[in-house]
Scaffold this motif. Structure first.
Motif, mmCIF file in Angstrom:
data_model
loop_
_atom_site.group_PDB
_atom_site.id
_atom_site.type_symbol
_atom_site.label_atom_id
_atom_site.label_comp_id
_atom_site.label_asym_id
_atom_site.label_seq_id
_atom_site.Cartn_x
_atom_site.Cartn_y
_atom_site.Cartn_z
ATOM 1 N N ARG A 194 0.514 9.192 9.509
ATOM 2 C CA ARG A 194 -0.351 10.022 10.351
ATOM 3 C C ARG A 194 -0.392 11.460 9.813
ATOM 4 N NH1 ARG A 194 1.785 6.785 14.428
ATOM 5 N NH2 ARG A 194 3.447 8.269 14.897
ATOM 6 N N LEU A 195 0.718 11.961 9.303
ATOM 7 C CA LEU A 195 0.799 13.322 8.800
ATOM 8 C C LEU A 195 -0.136 13.540 7.611
ATOM 9 C CD1 LEU A 195 2.254 16.094 8.976
ATOM 10 C CD2 LEU A 195 3.960 15.151 7.392
ATOM 11 N N VAL A 196 -0.195 12.570 6.692
ATOM 12 C CA VAL A 196 -1.053 12.728 5.516
ATOM 13 C C VAL A 196 -2.515 12.390 5.765
ATOM 14 C CG1 VAL A 196 0.797 12.432 3.858
ATOM 15 C CG2 VAL A 196 -0.500 10.449 4.580
ATOM 16 N N TYR A 240 0.823 -1.207 0.000
ATOM 17 C CA TYR A 240 0.000 0.000 0.000
ATOM 18 C C TYR A 240 0.855 1.254 0.000
ATOM 19 C CZ TYR A 240 -4.146 -2.733 1.272
ATOM 20 O OH TYR A 240 -5.172 -3.624 1.278
ATOM 21 N N TYR A 241 1.976 1.209 0.715
ATOM 22 C CA TYR A 241 2.847 2.356 0.897
ATOM 23 C C TYR A 241 4.222 2.047 0.327
ATOM 24 C CZ TYR A 241 -0.661 3.493 4.457
ATOM 25 O OH TYR A 241 -1.828 3.745 5.116
ATOM 26 N N SER A 242 5.022 3.090 0.124
ATOM 27 C CA SER A 242 6.399 2.861 -0.314
ATOM 28 C C SER A 242 7.154 2.158 0.806
ATOM 29 C CB SER A 242 7.071 4.187 -0.682
ATOM 30 O OG SER A 242 7.128 5.039 0.435
ATOM 31 N N PRO A 243 8.166 1.380 0.463
ATOM 32 C CA PRO A 243 8.863 0.555 1.459
ATOM 33 C C PRO A 243 9.534 1.339 2.588
ATOM 34 C CG PRO A 243 9.522 -0.043 -0.766
ATOM 35 C CD PRO A 243 8.664 1.167 -0.876
ATOM 36 N N ASP A 244 9.820 2.612 2.367
ATOM 37 C CA ASP A 244 10.532 3.375 3.400
ATOM 38 C C ASP A 244 9.640 4.335 4.182
ATOM 39 O OD1 ASP A 244 10.088 5.066 1.268
ATOM 40 O OD2 ASP A 244 12.082 5.970 1.301
ATOM 41 N N ILE A 245 8.332 4.217 4.068
ATOM 42 C CA ILE A 245 7.420 5.119 4.777
ATOM 43 C C ILE A 245 7.404 4.799 6.270
ATOM 44 C CG2 ILE A 245 5.297 3.761 4.569
ATOM 45 C CD1 ILE A 245 3.967 6.533 3.764
ATOM 46 N N THR A 246 7.167 5.830 7.059
ATOM 47 C CA THR A 246 7.095 5.642 8.505
ATOM 48 C C THR A 246 5.666 5.865 8.983
ATOM 49 O OG1 THR A 246 7.540 7.970 9.016
ATOM 50 C CG2 THR A 246 9.462 6.500 8.777
ATOM 51 N N GLU A 247 5.360 5.360 10.171
ATOM 52 C CA GLU A 247 4.031 5.579 10.753
ATOM 53 C C GLU A 247 3.772 7.069 10.950
ATOM 54 O OE1 GLU A 247 2.631 2.982 13.909
ATOM 55 O OE2 GLU A 247 4.240 1.573 13.397
ATOM 56 N N GLU A 248 4.797 7.824 11.290
ATOM 57 C CA GLU A 248 4.653 9.266 11.484
ATOM 58 C C GLU A 248 4.222 9.934 10.183
ATOM 59 O OE1 GLU A 248 7.535 13.019 12.411
ATOM 60 O OE2 GLU A 248 7.952 11.156 13.494
ATOM 61 N N GLU A 249 4.818 9.530 9.066
ATOM 62 C CA GLU A 249 4.459 10.100 7.769
ATOM 63 C C GLU A 249 3.026 9.739 7.386
ATOM 64 O OE1 GLU A 249 8.765 10.212 5.495
ATOM 65 O OE2 GLU A 249 7.723 8.280 5.679
#
Length: 193
Positions: free
Chosen positions: A190-192, A179-188
């Protein structure tokens, strides 16, 4: 340790056993001819087009499940659309694949299609074939199907891999996601949101 070649220590083997396709995968035949016959012409068309849309949309589910799911799907479609189960079983037996091992391949396929991918729909954990990678390859080679062999080559490692990240769906490094790019973080995320 390596699950593909059997060099797992006893602790890793016990851990891996939780991910191997069970031998009691239920397969049920959907008896719908009588119910379909009772539908009006308009209802039959609706059911037909809904079924076609569902089949077309299933490709999206595969891509969203895991990087290898779409190729495993194509492997099974290619393998069984050009050979009957009976013919493939007979050809595989001539390559040293036992009846039990061939049944394990069918059980993996049934579980794969029931979940539309190689992760359980409930629990999000990966499952892998019970038969060895060499026996799986022997079945594919016995089919004399170059396309199936090509798809098998694409998924051979990923289908059997049980790295810590691949054991379950989720965000890296604890899981795998498409669903997300492999390097995404939980913080990122939540931000979007």
């Amino acid at each position: 340790g390596c699950i593909r070649c059997g060099s797992l220590d006893s602790e890793s083997r016990m851990d891996a056993s939780h991910f191997i396709t069970p031998v009691d995968v239920p397969v049920c035949s959907l008896e719908c001819a009588e119910a379909f016959a009772a539908l009006s012409t308009q209802e039959k068309l609706y059911a037909h087009h809904l079924s076609r849309a569902s089949w077309a949309g299933s490709q999206i589910v595969l891509v969203q499940t895991s990087p290898e799911s779409e190729s495993i799907f194509r492997l099974f479609l290619t393998l069984f659309s050009r050979s009957s189960v009976t013919d493939l079983r007979q050809a595989a037996s001539q390559q040293g694949v036992s009846e039990e091992e061939f049944t394990w391949l069918l059980q993996y396929g049934a579980q794969f299609f029931a979940n539309m991918g190689n992760y359980l729909g409930f629990g999000d954990t990966k499952f892998i074939p019970r038969l060895s990678v060499d026996k799986f390859e022997a079945v594919v080679r016995a089919s004399n199907n170059a396309d199936a062999l090509s798809f098998f080559g694409k998924v051979r490692e990923a289908m059997y891999s049980l790295s810590e990240q691949e054991k379950q769906l989720g965000l890296p490094p604890k899981g795998i996601t498409t669903y997300y790019s492999p390097d995404i973080t939980e913080e990122e995320i939540r931000l979007v949101q």
